[in-house]
Design an enzyme around this catalytic site. Structure first.
Site, PDB file in Angstrom:
ATOM      1  N   SER A  15      -4.826   7.935  -6.527  1.00  0.00           N
ATOM      2  CA  SER A  15      -5.260   6.635  -7.047  1.00  0.00           C
ATOM      3  C   SER A  15      -5.394   5.644  -5.898  1.00  0.00           C
ATOM      4  CB  SER A  15      -4.262   6.091  -8.080  1.00  0.00           C
ATOM      5  OG  SER A  15      -3.017   5.790  -7.468  1.00  0.00           O
ATOM      6  N   ASP A 241      -1.639   5.939   5.697  1.00  0.00           N
ATOM      7  CA  ASP A 241      -0.748   5.294   4.735  1.00  0.00           C
ATOM      8  C   ASP A 241       0.726   5.420   5.110  1.00  0.00           C
ATOM      9  OD1 ASP A 241      -0.685   8.021   4.116  1.00  0.00           O
ATOM     10  OD2 ASP A 241      -1.484   7.780   2.097  1.00  0.00           O
ATOM     11  N   ASN A 300       6.247  16.959   7.344  1.00  0.00           N
ATOM     12  CA  ASN A 300       5.490  16.917   6.088  1.00  0.00           C
ATOM     13  C   ASN A 300       6.150  17.855   5.082  1.00  0.00           C
ATOM     14  OD1 ASN A 300       3.394  15.162   6.617  1.00  0.00           O
ATOM     15  ND2 ASN A 300       1.816  16.619   6.081  1.00  0.00           N
TER      16      ASN A 300
END
Length: 490
Positions: A15, A241, A300
């Protein structure tokens, strides 16, 4: 100090949002003014991003600001996920839709790259962990199949840079985003021309690197008139981000660990120099670029993607529950029934995730979770233990103990997972802010406008602007015992 109206476009892998930040010099307040889906489109056997739809949605966010009559917009910043990119031709036209990082085109590309440049050499140069979706392997996939879009490409722009280009007409590459590509020289903080040329990739498609806090350009006059916003500066924030999220970690102490928790879990520490050694390579830790001259030394971890995929399958089957309801189901289930390795390849691609989890547990000789609650609890406990494993490896690489864990991002709202994490790692967990990525984006805009000095000041402002929730370890002995069982599935 003047009042600033700052607009962050924060686009994740599922989103996107337009977040309005109001900054008075001491505190930041935020308001979500627009939200939109951002899902891959599967067609002709590939997965793509609908990038022009994203531009349309960004315009809606700008329109909503102009319709609020809330004063002049001071600046705009854009952050997205890493590695993905668009290619432009010599006239600046987009050559096809950008590929999604989970597209199958990169299968086998790691091995092809290692045949040309040894794995150890790639890591020595870039300091970046090996993930099949890295830009280096996406570009190699295009080259290997003689893709016409790569042959015609004049410029490569990563997703946040591409979106900024559509707003401003200016081309450039922001450092934190570029660092995820595995094509940047970690120490020089510039393109690794040796690696690019050795792999036969076109070196002239890459643009100059800009550090976070650089003003990329102003909104094109045509767009400014269309949306009635003025020719506002667009700032290259920490456009990856996670880079923006780490900026907003409200840490006042040294030797803390951060966890940006969402679709992915990014867990690590901030360091002043890249850590590139055999241990870091063995455990696949990465040295991504950070703001303020820092590096994000992190791992990650697959994260809440696994839960999102479970929910998607259950929704398709007509059994629709919210994430909060699934969390409560998990709370009531028997602990430590079975574990998964969240980073196993089984969990990477979209699929029937509940069944994949059950098959993993059966294959590893464990009791198979049956109910939704049991499956969700299995994932939560496994993530908490993977966080512990990750911190233990960090301490070994850094050769020092680490303290409190700061969790930011959407996952910081998950009370059960946060408590499980505190139990598993046996140290305090501080959660918040939830909107860390947008907050970091907004504060770097303020720094670019010379209203904030540095990272330390940003973190003090974040601490004073947003509440946090603390979790203390419980039932540590039971969690220690269960951790030994978890290690057997890695």
């Amino acid at each position: 100090m003047k009042h600033l109206n700052l607009l962050a476009f924060d686009l994740g892998a599922s989103s996107g949002r337009a977040i309005l930040g109001r900054f008075d010099g001491r505190k930041l307040s935020i308001e979500e003014i627009h939200r939109f889906p951002n899902e891959p489109v599967g067609i002709t056997g590939h997965m793509y991003w609908d990038v022009l739809r994203l531009v349309w949605e960004m315009k809606q966010g700008l329109l909503k600001f102009s319709n609020k009559e809330d004063g002049q917009l001071s600046s705009i910043g854009i952050d997205t996920w890493g590695v993905d990119f668009g290619l432009l031709d010599s006239s600046g036209e987009l050559l096809g839709n950008p590929y999604h990082y989970r597209d199958i085109q990169t299968e086998g590309m790691m091995e092809k790259a290692f045949d040309i440049v040894p794995k150890e050499e790639i890591y020595r140069l870039t300091g970046i962990a090996f993930q099949k979706f890295n830009t280096i392997f996406q570009l190699l996939a295009l080259k290997e199949r003689n893709s016409p879009i790569l042959e015609k490409a004049d410029t490569l722009l990563f997703m946040p840079d591409l979106l900024a280009y559509f707003l401003t007409g200016e081309k450039g590459t922001e450092y934190t985003e570029a660092s995820t590509s595995q094509l940047l020289d970690a120490k020089k903080k510039d393109w690794c021309t040796y690696l690019i040329e050795a792999l036969g990739l076109p070196a002239d498609i890459f643009t100059d690197i800009q550090q976070p806090g650089t003003i990329r350009g102003e909104v094109l006059s045509t767009i400014a008139q269309e949306l009635n916003i003025g020719e506002v500066p667009v700032v290259s924030v920490a456009t990856h981000d996670t880079g923006s999220a780490v900026v907003a970690v409200p840490a006042m102490q040294q030797d803390y660990v951060y966890l940006s928790s969402g679709t992915w879990s990014l867990m690590g520490v901030e360091v002043n120099e890249p850590i590139i050694n055999q241990q870091a390579l063995q455990w696949n830790y990465t040295n991504e670029g950070g703001a303020g001259g820092k590096y994000r030394f992190l791992k990650n971890i697959m994260g809440l993607w696994i839960i999102q995929e479970c929910k998607r399958i259950w929704d398709q089957q007509g059994e629709v529950y919210g994430f909060g309801e699934l969390m409560e189901m998990a709370r009531d289930c028997q602990p430590f029934k079975a574990f998964i390795d969240p980073d196993h390849d089984d969990f990477y691609l979209p699929g029937n995730m509940p069944r994949i989890i059950q098959e993993f547990c059966a294959r590893t000789g464990q009791e198979v979770p049956q109910t939704k609650g049991e499956i969700v609890r299995c994932v939560y406990e496994s993530l908490a233990f993977k966080y512990r494993w990750t911190i233990e490896r960090l301490e070994e690489i850094l050769n020092k103990p680490l303290g409190v864990l700061h969790i930011v991002g959407g996952g910081s709202k998950n009370e059960l997972l946060n408590q499980f994490t505190a139990n598993a790692i046996n140290r305090p967990v501080i959660c918040g802010p939830t909107e860390a990525t947008a907050v970091g984006n907004l504060m770097i805009q303020a720094m670019a406008l010379e209203e904030v000095k540095d990272l330390a000041e940003i973190r003090q402002i974040v601490k004073e602007s947003f509440p946090t929730v603390d979790y203390m370890p419980k039932d540590v002995e039971q969690w220690n015992d269960a951790y030994q069982r978890f290690l057997k599935v890695l």
